[in-house]
Design a protein around this motif. Sequence first.
Motif, PDB file in Angstrom:
ATOM      1  N   LYS A   1     -46.971 -10.087  35.743  1.00 54.57           N
ATOM      2  CA  LYS A   1     -48.208 -10.410  36.481  1.00 54.57           C
ATOM      3  C   LYS A   1     -47.929 -10.620  37.961  1.00 54.57           C
ATOM      4  O   LYS A   1     -48.817 -10.521  38.794  1.00 54.57           O
ATOM      5  N   LYS A   2     -46.694 -10.996  38.282  1.00 59.19           N
ATOM      6  CA  LYS A   2     -46.310 -11.180  39.681  1.00 59.19           C
ATOM      7  C   LYS A   2     -45.514  -9.982  40.201  1.00 59.19           C
ATOM      8  O   LYS A   2     -44.833 -10.091  41.227  1.00 59.19           O
ATOM      9  N   ASN A   3     -45.625  -8.880  39.464  1.00 60.24           N
ATOM     10  CA  ASN A   3     -44.943  -7.634  39.858  1.00 60.24           C
ATOM     11  C   ASN A   3     -43.442  -7.789  40.026  1.00 60.24           C
ATOM     12  O   ASN A   3     -42.825  -7.159  40.905  1.00 60.24           O
ATOM     13  N   MET A   4     -42.852  -8.665  39.209  1.00 59.26           N
ATOM     14  CA  MET A   4     -41.392  -8.796  39.221  1.00 59.26           C
ATOM     15  C   MET A   4     -40.827  -7.840  38.167  1.00 59.26           C
ATOM     16  O   MET A   4     -41.557  -7.321  37.325  1.00 59.26           O
ATOM     17  N   ALA A   5     -39.522  -7.614  38.219  1.00 59.94           N
ATOM     18  CA  ALA A   5     -38.883  -6.672  37.300  1.00 59.94           C
ATOM     19  C   ALA A   5     -38.185  -7.422  36.158  1.00 59.94           C
ATOM     20  O   ALA A   5     -37.746  -8.560  36.324  1.00 59.94           O
ATOM     21  N   THR A   6     -38.104  -6.766  35.002  1.00 63.78           N
ATOM     22  CA  THR A   6     -37.546  -7.405  33.805  1.00 63.78           C
ATOM     23  C   THR A   6     -36.659  -6.414  33.051  1.00 63.78           C
ATOM     24  O   THR A   6     -36.889  -5.212  33.096  1.00 63.78           O
ATOM     25  N   GLY A   7     -35.679  -6.933  32.337  1.00 63.59           N
ATOM     26  CA  GLY A   7     -34.837  -6.017  31.569  1.00 63.59           C
ATOM     27  C   GLY A   7     -33.971  -6.717  30.540  1.00 63.59           C
ATOM     28  O   GLY A   7     -33.750  -7.930  30.617  1.00 63.59           O
ATOM     29  N   VAL A   8     -33.509  -5.925  29.564  1.00 66.25           N
ATOM     30  CA  VAL A   8     -32.567  -6.434  28.564  1.00 66.25           C
ATOM     31  C   VAL A   8     -31.425  -5.425  28.391  1.00 66.25           C
ATOM     32  O   VAL A   8     -31.647  -4.220  28.406  1.00 66.25           O
ATOM     33  N   VAL A   9     -30.227  -5.955  28.239  1.00 67.66           N
ATOM     34  CA  VAL A   9     -29.056  -5.129  27.903  1.00 67.66           C
ATOM     35  C   VAL A   9     -28.344  -5.840  26.756  1.00 67.66           C
ATOM     36  O   VAL A   9     -27.979  -7.013  26.882  1.00 67.66           O
ATOM     37  N   VAL A  10     -28.181  -5.146  25.633  1.00 71.36           N
ATOM     38  CA  VAL A  10     -27.651  -5.801  24.432  1.00 71.36           C
ATOM     39  C   VAL A  10     -26.677  -4.887  23.684  1.00 71.36           C
ATOM     40  O   VAL A  10     -26.686  -3.669  23.875  1.00 71.36           O
ATOM     41  N   THR A  11     -25.879  -5.488  22.799  1.00 72.06           N
ATOM     42  CA  THR A  11     -24.978  -4.677  21.967  1.00 72.06           C
ATOM     43  C   THR A  11     -25.529  -4.502  20.551  1.00 72.06           C
ATOM     44  O   THR A  11     -24.921  -3.852  19.713  1.00 72.06           O
ATOM     45  N   SER A  12     -26.691  -5.103  20.281  1.00 76.86           N
ATOM     46  CA  SER A  12     -27.431  -4.816  19.040  1.00 76.86           C
ATOM     47  C   SER A  12     -28.387  -3.674  19.359  1.00 76.86           C
ATOM     48  O   SER A  12     -28.277  -3.046  20.410  1.00 76.86           O
ATOM     49  N   SER A  13     -29.355  -3.427  18.475  1.00 78.94           N
ATOM     50  CA  SER A  13     -30.451  -2.534  18.849  1.00 78.94           C
ATOM     51  C   SER A  13     -31.301  -3.278  19.879  1.00 78.94           C
ATOM     52  O   SER A  13     -31.329  -4.511  19.881  1.00 78.94           O
ATOM     53  N   ILE A  14     -31.989  -2.523  20.725  1.00 74.71           N
ATOM     54  CA  ILE A  14     -32.841  -3.165  21.747  1.00 74.71           C
ATOM     55  C   ILE A  14     -34.043  -3.853  21.094  1.00 74.71           C
ATOM     56  O   ILE A  14     -34.758  -4.605  21.752  1.00 74.71           O
ATOM     57  N   THR A  15     -34.256  -3.568  19.807  1.00 73.89           N
ATOM     58  CA  THR A  15     -35.391  -4.144  19.074  1.00 73.89           C
ATOM     59  C   THR A  15     -34.954  -5.290  18.153  1.00 73.89           C
ATOM     60  O   THR A  15     -35.742  -5.779  17.361  1.00 73.89           O
ATOM     61  N   HIS A  16     -33.687  -5.696  18.269  1.00 75.89           N
ATOM     62  CA  HIS A  16     -33.158  -6.781  17.434  1.00 75.89           C
ATOM     63  C   HIS A  16     -33.787  -8.107  17.868  1.00 75.89           C
ATOM     64  O   HIS A  16     -34.338  -8.208  18.958  1.00 75.89           O
ATOM     65  N   ALA A  17     -33.686  -9.119  17.011  1.00 75.82           N
ATOM     66  CA  ALA A  17     -34.419 -10.380  17.226  1.00 75.82           C
ATOM     67  C   ALA A  17     -34.315 -10.943  18.648  1.00 75.82           C
ATOM     68  O   ALA A  17     -35.339 -11.265  19.267  1.00 75.82           O
ATOM     69  N   THR A  18     -33.098 -11.046  19.167  1.00 73.51           N
ATOM     70  CA  THR A  18     -32.942 -11.707  20.475  1.00 73.51           C
ATOM     71  C   THR A  18     -33.680 -10.959  21.593  1.00 73.51           C
ATOM     72  O   THR A  18     -34.557 -11.542  22.239  1.00 73.51           O
ATOM     73  N   PRO A  19     -33.372  -9.669  21.831  1.00 68.35           N
ATOM     74  CA  PRO A  19     -34.113  -8.991  22.905  1.00 68.35           C
ATOM     75  C   PRO A  19     -35.611  -8.869  22.598  1.00 68.35           C
ATOM     76  O   PRO A  19     -36.437  -8.970  23.513  1.00 68.35           O
TER      77      PRO A  19
END
Length: 378
Positions: A134-152
């Motif tokens: 909403k504030k036009n900031m950037a977001t991202g995740v980098v993981v060693t599981s699938s990107i859809t795993h619980a934490t990310p």
Amino acid sequence: MNKAIIFEPNKFFKQLKKNVFSFGVILLVLLAIGGSYSFTQKAKKPKVKKVIFIIGDGMGLAQISGAMSESTDRNAFERFKVIGMSKTSSADNYVTDSGAGATVFAIGKKTFNYGISVGTDSLPYPSLFEMMKKKNMATGVVVTSSITHATPACFYAHVSSRKSEDDIAEFLLKGNCDIAIGGGTKFITDRKDKKNLTELLQLNGFIVKTDTTNNFEPFSGNKQVYTLAYDGMKRKLDGRNDFLKLASMHAISQLNNNKNGYMLMIEGSQVDWGGHANDYQYMKTELYDLNQTINAVLDYAEKQGDVLVVVTADHETGGLSLHPNKDDKKQFTANYSTSGHSGIMVPVFAFGPGAELFGGIYENTQIHYNFKQLLGLE
Ligand code: MG
Ligand code: ZN
């Protein structure tokens, strides 16, 4: 003619009405200015615009103590001056899972185990990433599981069960996570519903690359979904090389293009998997991998000076303890007490602007509120 003494009732009331009207308008304008002023006063100015949030899934003190006592690398954890302790219980279990464990970071609410950024009422609540978009900031995740795993997943999706990874992948279309790098190709290209998520993501402005090579080849783009493995990434022991460090530093360079700031969540997902397997070597090599990544992030943050780095865990895995070694009293024996998680507090390490908020002992929800306050989010 003497104007002063002539009283003209019509003219007088007309004038009065006009004055009252202009007075009203002026009053409204003043109130509006005052209102917006107090509003901007209330919406706290962000103290921090750049956050790198690193989660060692299942990484308790025994994991750090054991692994780092045997490491020849620089101990990244010892570079932090601010240390806290996070109480990890979920809404319905003293011992949390990774769904409820990361939900608190994302939405600031404890939920039931397996929940992904929903409250105990199963309803979605706004996540840090959504507030940041909403504030036009950037977001991202980098993981060693699938990107859809619980934490990310908790950072960009809302589902009542972590098992719905196909559904979680679809949440990427909403655009609340600009960069997602890790495993999970099957949830993009080999879905039960046969949807072509690659095409849909491209229509939503993402550059998409899906393969199963486990071989990281960076490409530029402020919006990218990049999966390198069919499900989770390879184990470090099986030749994952420096994926986590390389992908993390690459993601930072892309997110940093956004002048409004960013948050990157980096997860050493498989510290947890080594714990579940009660496989100390597996856990240790995953922790070394994370240690190397944290060192790279801290080197960067030290140079930049305006980046907050927070490292923690969602819970401990394996009930690991370091017992006396009968043969060599200077060594220890790694002893697991469960193949599941344990309910012990986990450490929080903070570096950079705003770090001092993370000292002390608190519920895990506090981590969310600290980020929210520092980033000036509503
Ligand atoms: Mg995890
Ligand atoms: Zn686990």
